[in-house]
Design an enzyme around this catalytic site. Structure first.
Site, mmCIF file in Angstrom:
data_model
loop_
_atom_site.group_PDB
_atom_site.id
_atom_site.type_symbol
_atom_site.label_atom_id
_atom_site.label_comp_id
_atom_site.label_asym_id
_atom_site.label_seq_id
_atom_site.Cartn_x
_atom_site.Cartn_y
_atom_site.Cartn_z
ATOM 1 N N ASP A 13 -74.142 -11.071 46.632
ATOM 2 C CA ASP A 13 -74.171 -10.171 47.787
ATOM 3 C C ASP A 13 -72.733 -9.994 48.282
ATOM 4 O OD1 ASP A 13 -74.360 -9.060 50.316
ATOM 5 O OD2 ASP A 13 -76.022 -10.341 50.950
ATOM 6 N N ASP A 37 -74.188 -0.148 51.759
ATOM 7 C CA ASP A 37 -73.638 0.392 53.019
ATOM 8 C C ASP A 37 -74.414 -0.177 54.216
ATOM 9 O OD1 ASP A 37 -72.198 2.010 54.747
ATOM 10 O OD2 ASP A 37 -73.158 3.881 54.143
ATOM 11 N N SER A 124 -71.988 3.950 43.329
ATOM 12 C CA SER A 124 -72.804 5.105 42.883
ATOM 13 C C SER A 124 -74.022 4.734 42.028
ATOM 14 C CB SER A 124 -71.977 6.158 42.117
ATOM 15 O OG SER A 124 -71.227 6.942 43.008
ATOM 16 N N GLY A 126 -76.691 2.991 42.672
ATOM 17 C CA GLY A 126 -77.970 2.787 43.364
ATOM 18 C C GLY A 126 -78.562 4.138 43.744
#
Ligand code: AR6
Length: 173
Positions: A13, A37, A124, A126
């Site tokens: 993570d 995000d 990009s 996901g």
């Protein structure tokens, strides 16, 4: 040659990484969203959003491939570099160059700010739907080229899912 130790692949993570900067796969509004995000804004708290608002008020939306920097609020990292990856729409709309710009512009900002360690998510791949294998190849090549030509920055590719982790491992071997 890029020294092998300058790039590391991590499964985990990105909000937990204690580095000078973590990179956020943002959208051009910089107002947060889902995926990494959302995780960064949740863990970092309101301070990040407030700085993003100031940036947007000054320069307008952040174009695809560009990057901006904020502090990191409550995160263990010191800064967040927000970059906007391309939405995959078949590959003939300049997606590869735009994705490479994300990595180059993020690293350029890191160097300009005197940062020595940067953690990237798999930008990009996901919600924006970029094929993971192609995206990983661009990420590794762009970062390796940058490191060969520029100051010694340590780069971590933080892979959240097993598929990306395996792809990056095989590209680095
Ligand atoms: N740490 C590291 N990587 C993560 C984490 C995490 N905590 N969470 C997800 N990922 P995505 P995009 C991985 O969708 O495709 C947002 O709504 C995830 O597995 O976060 O660039 C923005 O606001 C994937 O491999 O970003 C934009 O609107 C990678 O992060 C849009 O999504 C990127 O997935 C951007 O889409």
């Amino acid at each position: 040659m890029t020294r092998a130790s300058q790039i590391q692949i991590i499964r985990g993570d990105i909000t937990k990484q204690k580095v000078d900067a973590i990179v956020n796969a943002a959208n051009s509004s910089l107002m947060g969203g889902g995926g990494v995000d959302g995780a960064i804004h949740r863990a970092g708290g309101q301070a990040i959003l407030e700085e993003c608002k100031i940036i947007i008020a000054k320069q307008g939306n952040c174009p695809t491939g560009e990057a901006v920097i904020t502090t990191a609020g409550n995160l263990p990292a010191k800064f967040v570099i927000h970059t906007v990856g391309p939405v995959w729409s078949g590959g003939n709309s300049g997606e590869p160059a735009k994705l490479a710009n994300c990595y180059n512009n993020s690293l350029r900002l890191a160097v300009e700010n005197g940062l020595q360690s940067v953690a990237f998510p798999n930008i990009s791949t996901g919600i924006y739907g970029y094929p993971k294998k192609e995206a990983a190849a661009i990420a590794v090549k762009t970062v390796s080229d940058f490191l060969r030509a520029n100051a010694p920055v340590k780069v971590y590719f933080v892979c959240f899912d097993e598929e990306n982790f395996q792809l990056y491992q095989s590209l680095m071997n």
